[in-house]
Design a protein around this motif. Structure first.
Motif, short mmCIF file in Angstrom:
data_model
loop_
_atom_site.label_atom_id
_atom_site.label_comp_id
_atom_site.label_asym_id
_atom_site.label_seq_id
_atom_site.Cartn_x
_atom_site.Cartn_y
_atom_site.Cartn_z
N SER A 14 -73.28 -59.20 -23.38
CA SER A 14 -72.65 -59.85 -22.24
C SER A 14 -71.13 -59.69 -22.29
O SER A 14 -70.50 -59.39 -21.27
CB SER A 14 -73.03 -61.34 -22.23
N GLU A 37 -70.17 -55.98 -21.62
CA GLU A 37 -70.38 -55.67 -20.20
C GLU A 37 -69.29 -56.30 -19.35
O GLU A 37 -68.78 -55.68 -18.41
CB GLU A 37 -71.77 -56.14 -19.75
N LEU A 57 -72.94 -52.39 -13.55
CA LEU A 57 -72.87 -53.68 -14.24
C LEU A 57 -72.78 -54.84 -13.26
O LEU A 57 -73.36 -55.89 -13.47
CB LEU A 57 -71.69 -53.71 -15.21
N TYR A 75 -78.09 -55.14 -12.46
CA TYR A 75 -78.46 -55.65 -13.78
C TYR A 75 -79.83 -55.18 -14.24
O TYR A 75 -80.07 -55.03 -15.42
CB TYR A 75 -78.38 -57.18 -13.79
N VAL A 111 -79.34 -51.71 -16.17
CA VAL A 111 -78.31 -51.52 -17.18
C VAL A 111 -78.97 -50.95 -18.44
O VAL A 111 -79.91 -51.52 -18.98
CB VAL A 111 -77.58 -52.84 -17.51
#
Length: 88
Positions: free
Chosen positions: A14, A17, A54, A58, A61
């Protein structure tokens, strides 16, 4: 950190990204504000494309792509940006 440990940790993924999103957004703004400088950024279109994936995709990804971007391409980008900043 290895690619495997990166892929295994939600918080790390997270955070990486998010930072790549910020970089892509900044370069997209640069392209709009100063296209001549933006053209000097290698793979500008790909960086902005990753930002778009991104931000909007999602479900698609690919952790391997993100890991390679963060571990390999970001250091190269940083060198380029530092060089450009030194010229100003």
């Amino acid at each position: 950190m290895t690619a495997e440990s990166y892929a295994a940790h939600d918080l790390h993924r997270s955070a990486v990204e998010r930072q790549l999103l910020i970089v892509g957004e900044a370069l997209n703004n640069l392209r709009r504000i100063d296209p001549e400088t933006a053209e000097r950024i290698p793979d500008l279109v790909r960086i902005i494309g990753l930002r778009n994936v991104l931000a909007h995709g999602y479900a698609v990804v690919d952790d391997t792509v993100v890991w390679l971007a963060a571990s390999t391409r970001v250091p190269e980008l940083l060198t380029t940006v530092r060089s450009l900043l030194a010229q100003y």
